[in-house]
Design an enzyme around this catalytic site. Structure first.
Site, PDB file in Angstrom:
ATOM      1  CB  CYS A  28      -2.286   3.893   9.352  1.00 20.42           C
ATOM      2  SG  CYS A  28      -3.880   4.668  10.521  1.00 20.42           S
ATOM      3  NE  ARG A  59      -3.478   0.305   2.305  1.00 16.28           N
ATOM      4  CZ  ARG A  59      -4.250   0.877   3.236  1.00 16.28           C
ATOM      5  NH1 ARG A  59      -4.251  -0.282   4.196  1.00 16.28           N
ATOM      6  NH2 ARG A  59      -5.125   1.280   3.095  1.00 16.28           N
TER       7      ARG A  59
END
Length: 295
Positions: free
Chosen positions: A252, A194
């Site tokens: 995050c 990611r």
């Protein structure tokens, strides 16, 4: 970690944890539960994919534990501020009072195993001013593996008197995160694919904040879901440039696993700020730059 009052390592944020280590293991929790009064137990099991945490709670939980819903109780409505923005103080205060949290009470929080969701509750309680909160290291799985008691009984706690006083832990907005990526150390707690922009299963844009350093939260724990010892965490973060000599922050996807990073940094003795809106807030503004690949 079997001492009920293990001090933080040198350089740790002792004022942020009341001088008590933010983790407790299952044997130590058993002893605490025999005290009068026992600590307040909060079950915050949550799954990004899979059965709802409430379903896991109904199938079995620690005796006396009250379920706290991460999406409902620990976050405001999703939107431009992020998928899990901070809850309004009044809403969080009401949720904690329903769970029986009072000002001086010790609170123990847990999730399934790796403390990802529990860390968000730990951080949120600390942000809103509750100092006596700790995470059950190893979570529910660590509790039951020793044959310890679980129950399906749902307690009815007496209402607490918790008062939400926001601002007790440092936070970042998008501008602060961008500045920290250049002047300090900004850790991206998501999985490497990611971060590199190879896979983005949730948010509409893939990649990372320019200058951020990848530090997946999976590296904070062992295969059993328990946190690594402080010295190994310090070594891990130092290799990434994150020490108590620099300003450090973490983000995050939506501010959940980044709270796990903040907890790991706290154990390592490295103060750090949380970018609560995280990537879901960053990409809501199309003017924010996006980087891909390795930093």
């Amino acid at each position: 970690m079997n001492d009920e009052r293990t001090p933080l390592p040198h350089g740790g944020i002792s004022g942020q944890t009341g001088g008590v280590h933010p983790l407790v293991d299952a044997p130590a929790l058993e002893r605490l539960l025999r005290r009068d009064p026992p600590p307040i137990l909060l079950d915050v099991r949550w799954h990004l994919a899979g059965p709802p945490g409430a379903e896991s709670y109904r199938k079995g939980h620690l005796p006396g534990a009250v379920f706290v819903d991460l999406d409902r109780d620990l976050a405001g409505p999703p939107g431009p501020a992020g998928r899990h923005p901070l809850p309004e103080p009044e809403a969080f205060e009401a949720a904690m009072r329903r769970a029986g949290v009072s000002g001086a009470a010790q609170v123990i929080v847990y999730d399934d195993a790796d403390s990802t969701a529990a860390a968000r509750l730990w951080w949120t309680l600390r942000y809103f001013g509750h100092e006596q909160v700790r995470v059950l290291d190893g979570g529910y799985h660590g509790w039951v593996e020793g044959g310890r008691e679980v129950t399906t009984d749902v307690p009815a706690p007496a209402p607490g008197d918790f008062v939400a006083r926001p601002g007790r832990l440092p936070v970042l907005d998008a501008a602060g995160a961008a500045a920290l990526a250049g002047d300090g150390v900004l850790l991206d707690a998501r999985a490497a694919e990611r971060y590199r922009g190879e896979n983005e299963p949730v948010d509409p844009v893939a990649g990372h904040i320019p200058g951020a350093v990848n530090a997946p939260t999976s590296g904070n724990v062992g295969v059993d879901g328990r946190f690594l010892p402080p010295e190994l965490l310090r070594e891990r973060f130092a290799k990434l440039g994150a020490t108590d000599a620099l300003d450090v922050g973490a983000y995050c996807g939506s501010g959940v696993t980044a709270a796990h990073e903040i907890l790991a940094l706290t154990i390592a003795g490295v103060p750090a700020a949380l970018y609560v809106g995280s990537w879901s807030n960053w990409v809501a503004d199309p003017s924010n730059p996006v980087a891909t690949g390795e930093n």
